[in-house]
Design an enzyme around this catalytic site. Structure first.
Site, PDB file in Angstrom:
ATOM      1  N   GLU A 131     -14.810  -3.383  -8.638  1.00 17.43           N
ATOM      2  CA  GLU A 131     -14.085  -4.544  -9.201  1.00 17.43           C
ATOM      3  C   GLU A 131     -14.825  -5.824  -8.813  1.00 17.43           C
ATOM      4  O   GLU A 131     -15.286  -5.957  -7.679  1.00 17.43           O
ATOM      5  CB  GLU A 131     -12.676  -4.569  -8.578  1.00 17.43           C
ATOM      6  CG  GLU A 131     -11.859  -5.817  -8.910  1.00 17.43           C
ATOM      7  CD  GLU A 131     -10.563  -5.905  -8.079  1.00 17.43           C
ATOM      8  OE1 GLU A 131     -10.551  -5.463  -6.900  1.00 17.43           O
ATOM      9  OE2 GLU A 131      -9.565  -6.426  -8.619  1.00 17.43           O
ATOM     10  N   LYS A 153      -7.522  -6.351 -16.199  1.00 18.88           N
ATOM     11  CA  LYS A 153      -6.569  -5.869 -15.177  1.00 18.88           C
ATOM     12  C   LYS A 153      -5.138  -6.314 -15.471  1.00 18.88           C
ATOM     13  O   LYS A 153      -4.878  -7.502 -15.695  1.00 18.88           O
ATOM     14  CB  LYS A 153      -7.013  -6.375 -13.810  1.00 18.88           C
ATOM     15  CG  LYS A 153      -6.183  -5.870 -12.633  1.00 18.88           C
ATOM     16  CD  LYS A 153      -6.822  -6.342 -11.328  1.00 18.88           C
ATOM     17  CE  LYS A 153      -6.089  -5.889 -10.089  1.00 18.88           C
ATOM     18  NZ  LYS A 153      -6.760  -6.343  -8.857  1.00 18.88           N
ATOM     19  N   CYS A 160      -8.384  -1.644  -9.384  1.00 19.16           N
ATOM     20  CA  CYS A 160      -7.826  -1.830  -8.043  1.00 19.16           C
ATOM     21  C   CYS A 160      -6.319  -1.593  -7.959  1.00 19.16           C
ATOM     22  O   CYS A 160      -5.889  -0.459  -7.930  1.00 19.16           O
ATOM     23  CB  CYS A 160      -8.205  -3.199  -7.495  1.00 19.16           C
ATOM     24  SG  CYS A 160      -7.929  -3.252  -5.702  1.00 19.16           S
TER      25      CYS A 160
END
Ligand code: CDV
Length: 310
Positions: A47, A127, A172
């Site tokens: 990430e 994300k 994540c």
């Protein structure tokens, strides 16, 4: 003949706040060459790979924030990575911070992409589960200002035909939410890439600290098993600007077992020869979604977060 794909996880050690993109890209190219020498066909980076994880610091200076983001992908500083991938004939997964002006206003996302061996971007994800807070908390040893610096991703959890299978991405904090994997599992994902920047210390709940690595593996192993997919977890690791980040990058089989795991908190490559058909028997039996899921029974409670009132 099974479908086999050699996947590399390219863990990154800490990146200094002052480290240039060019220097980071050189490190990434070095890892890509190591991966290629080990037979990798796809190389996966973490990430927000290109910089230090800046959401740990508060600023109100818009220019300072923008400087952490990429306006173009590839841009002048990332083009060498694309060039090297094409030269080596490998695909890659890259997490980066995206500044998007396509709607006429500035939008910032925590993004990842899939790039094929010709250098073409074949998939993009932004994300969705942004952890942390947007307010300034100077009393904590470091912050997590993802809610300040990023918008919630607007592309959903997509899956793409890639490398002889179906590939999806999460980023994540997404890995802690079973629905992230499930939305990809429902699209038949064979491989799920997940870059992460996870501090050892959790300022809001320090009692969680001792379980950081356990929860990392627990989340990804269960996501892999319950969706019959390979999961590739790629860390930014080590002591970065005073924040100790968990390492433990790993490649997890559709059975939920760890096939390969990094042993350092530095730049490190691991590879696994992934049988993309390994999850088939699970998809056909225990996790045959069409036969066994009972969505009509979930639907009535899906938006409710508490128990039925008495
Ligand atoms: N980058 C992240 O999403 N990190 C979170 C931390 C802040 C808990 C994670 O879930 O690992």
């Amino acid at each position: 003949m099974g479908r086999h794909l050699v996947i590399a996880a390219a863990q990154m050690g800490p990146i200094a706040r002052t480290e240039s993109r060019a220097a980071v890209v050189r490190r990434m190219i070095d890892l890509m060459r190591q991966a290629k020498a080990l037979g990798a066909e796809v190389v996966a980076y973490p990430e927000a790979t290109l910089t230090a994880f800046f959401p740990h610091w508060f600023t109100e200076d818009e220019d300072e924030v923008d400087a952490w983001f990429e306006r173009d992908m590839p841009g002048p500083q990332t083009q060498p990575l694309f060039d090297e991938a094409r030269r080596l004939g490998v695909g890659f997964h890259l997490g980066y911070c995206e500044l998007d002006m396509s709607s006429g206003r500035k939008r910032r996302f925590n993004t990842s992409i899939l790039v094929d061996a010709s250098g073409r971007i074949i998939g993009k994800y932004r994300k969705i589960h942004l952890p942390g807070h947007s307010d300034h908390r100077p009393e904590t040893p470091f912050q997590n200002l993802e809610k300040r610096y990023f918008e919630v991703g607007d592309l959903g959890f997509g899956a793409w035909q890639a490398w002889g299978g179906v590939a999806g991405m999460i980023i994540c904090n997404d890995r802690r939410w079973p629905e992230s994997y499930r939305v990809l599992g429902l699209q038949g994902a064979d491989m799920i890439f997940c870059g992460y920047n996870t501090p050892v210390h959790h300022p809001a709940a320090p009692d969680h600290d001792r379980l950081g690595q356990f929860h990392n593996e627990l989340s990804m192993q269960s996501g892999a098993y319950q969706n019959s997919a390979w999961v590739i977890g790629i860390a930014k690791a080590g002591m970065e600007e005073g924040v100790d980040m968990i390492a433990g990058s790993c490649i997890i089989t559709p059975t939920g077992e760890i096939a390969a795991r990094c042993s350092s908190a530095e730049d490190e490559v691991i590879v696994s020869r992934c049988d993309l058909d390994l999850g088939r028997s699970y998809r056909e039996t225990t996790f045959n979604f069409a036969r066994h899921r009972r969505t009509e029974h979930y639907q009535m409670i899906v938006e409710r977060t508490g128990p039925t009132p008495p």
